[in-house]
Write a protein that holds these residues in place. Sequence first.
Motif, PDB file in Angstrom:
ATOM      1  N   VAL A   1       0.834  -1.207   0.000  1.00 25.91           N
ATOM      2  CA  VAL A   1       0.000   0.000   0.000  1.00 25.91           C
ATOM      3  C   VAL A   1       0.870   1.259   0.000  1.00 25.91           C
ATOM      4  N   PRO A   2       1.947   1.349   0.828  1.00 26.51           N
ATOM      5  CA  PRO A   2       2.796   2.548   0.752  1.00 26.51           C
ATOM      6  C   PRO A   2       3.422   2.755  -0.626  1.00 26.51           C
ATOM      7  N   ASP A   3       3.798   1.680  -1.308  1.00 22.36           N
ATOM      8  CA  ASP A   3       4.362   1.833  -2.651  1.00 22.36           C
ATOM      9  C   ASP A   3       3.309   2.340  -3.629  1.00 22.36           C
ATOM     10  N   ALA A   4       2.073   1.878  -3.488  1.00 27.01           N
ATOM     11  CA  ALA A   4       1.000   2.378  -4.347  1.00 27.01           C
ATOM     12  C   ALA A   4       0.771   3.869  -4.104  1.00 27.01           C
ATOM     13  N   VAL A   5       0.788   4.287  -2.841  1.00 28.65           N
ATOM     14  CA  VAL A   5       0.643   5.711  -2.524  1.00 28.65           C
ATOM     15  C   VAL A   5       1.766   6.514  -3.169  1.00 28.65           C
ATOM     16  N   GLN A   6       2.997   5.984  -3.131  1.00 27.17           N
ATOM     17  CA  GLN A   6       4.121   6.710  -3.720  1.00 27.17           C
ATOM     18  C   GLN A   6       3.957   6.842  -5.232  1.00 27.17           C
ATOM     19  N   LEU A   7       3.449   5.807  -5.891  1.00 25.04           N
ATOM     20  CA  LEU A   7       3.208   5.893  -7.328  1.00 25.04           C
ATOM     21  C   LEU A   7       2.216   7.012  -7.644  1.00 25.04           C
ATOM     22  N   LEU A   8       1.207   7.170  -6.811  1.00 21.15           N
ATOM     23  CA  LEU A   8       0.218   8.230  -7.026  1.00 21.15           C
ATOM     24  C   LEU A   8       0.812   9.604  -6.723  1.00 21.15           C
ATOM     25  N   ARG A   9       1.636   9.679  -5.688  1.00 21.55           N
ATOM     26  CA  ARG A   9       2.322  10.945  -5.404  1.00 21.55           C
ATOM     27  C   ARG A   9       3.224  11.348  -6.571  1.00 21.55           C
ATOM     28  N   ASP A  10       3.920  10.368  -7.143  1.00 19.78           N
ATOM     29  CA  ASP A  10       4.869  10.656  -8.221  1.00 19.78           C
ATOM     30  C   ASP A  10       4.179  11.241  -9.457  1.00 19.78           C
ATOM     31  N   ALA A  11       2.863  11.038  -9.573  1.00 14.84           N
ATOM     32  CA  ALA A  11       2.130  11.575 -10.722  1.00 14.84           C
ATOM     33  C   ALA A  11       1.974  13.096 -10.629  1.00 14.84           C
ATOM     34  N   SER A  12       2.209  13.670  -9.448  1.00  9.94           N
ATOM     35  CA  SER A  12       2.066  15.123  -9.279  1.00  9.94           C
ATOM     36  C   SER A  12       3.180  15.630  -8.368  1.00  9.94           C
ATOM     37  N   PRO A  13       4.432  15.594  -8.835  1.00 11.56           N
ATOM     38  CA  PRO A  13       5.561  15.912  -7.948  1.00 11.56           C
ATOM     39  C   PRO A  13       5.643  17.370  -7.529  1.00 11.56           C
ATOM     40  N   GLY A  14       4.991  18.279  -8.244  1.00 12.16           N
ATOM     41  CA  GLY A  14       5.155  19.696  -7.962  1.00 12.16           C
ATOM     42  C   GLY A  14       4.112  20.304  -7.052  1.00 12.16           C
ATOM     43  N   VAL A  15       3.312  19.517  -6.381  1.00 14.46           N
ATOM     44  CA  VAL A  15       2.240  20.059  -5.542  1.00 14.46           C
ATOM     45  C   VAL A  15       2.815  20.614  -4.243  1.00 14.46           C
ATOM     46  N   THR A  16       2.568  21.880  -3.980  1.00 18.61           N
ATOM     47  CA  THR A  16       2.982  22.513  -2.727  1.00 18.61           C
ATOM     48  C   THR A  16       1.884  23.472  -2.273  1.00 18.61           C
ATOM     49  N   GLY A  17       1.787  23.676  -0.966  1.00 17.33           N
ATOM     50  CA  GLY A  17       0.866  24.659  -0.424  1.00 17.33           C
ATOM     51  C   GLY A  17      -0.590  24.250  -0.420  1.00 17.33           C
ATOM     52  N   ARG A  18      -0.873  23.036  -0.776  1.00 19.01           N
ATOM     53  CA  ARG A  18      -2.248  22.532  -0.800  1.00 19.01           C
ATOM     54  C   ARG A  18      -2.192  21.015  -0.779  1.00 19.01           C
ATOM     55  N   PRO A  19      -3.308  20.343  -0.494  1.00 15.13           N
ATOM     56  CA  PRO A  19      -3.298  18.882  -0.547  1.00 15.13           C
ATOM     57  C   PRO A  19      -3.289  18.355  -1.974  1.00 15.13           C
ATOM     58  N   ARG A  20      -2.693  17.191  -2.154  1.00 18.59           N
ATOM     59  CA  ARG A  20      -2.926  16.460  -3.394  1.00 18.59           C
ATOM     60  C   ARG A  20      -4.367  15.962  -3.382  1.00 18.59           C
TER      61      ARG A  20
END
Length: 218
Positions: A18-37
């Motif tokens: 599950v943590p690896d799946a979360v990381q794959l989803l995070r990697d789809a939007s690496p530039g998100v700052t100042g707000r939630p994904r």
Amino acid sequence: MRLHPGETEAVGRRVVSVPDAVQLLRDASPGVTGRPRVIAIDGRGGAGKTTLAERLRAAVPGSAVVHTDDVAWNHAYFDWGAVLVENVLRPLRRGEAVDFRPDAWIAHDRPGSITVPAGAEVVWVEGTGVAREELAPWLDASVWVQGDLDEQERLLLARDGDSPEQREHVANWLREELPFLLRERPWARATMIVAGPPYAGHDPDTEMVVAPPTGPRK
């Protein structure tokens, strides 16, 4: 496996934690700052979206879940995109908290509200139709939960009751769901396909079965 008309069965499935799946989803939007994904979890009724959303929420401390069924409650099966944008997705994009009482909640005296605290790292927006083209600019990634259509319909009736009224509700839902999903093809737009029931061969508490999107993107 009997799939939705127009849907292609996922290939290249693999088991990940599950943590690896979360990381794959995070990697789809690496530039998100100042707000939630904002990550959508889409799939047919009975696909296991709510269960998956809770597993992902638990894997990301401080994350939150929004259910489109709450936005659509006593409103419409699918005509709620603009309501979700204006009252949930737009505030999240500004990094603000959400505290929203839909009009139907007020009209029917439903207590409470749809809430997301400020500072959430990820907001999982779960519901059939959430990964639609209309909402794509507001989403950082999306998941399509793919499973056997017969099994999903069985689970819907088992979950909500196998009464004549519930069968009529499911039939009415399918009359709108089938053409909507065929038009939108969220399985082709998704960042990740997740195998839903009855797929086995993994530990459902700690692992997920994932695959790349199926079919050409719109």
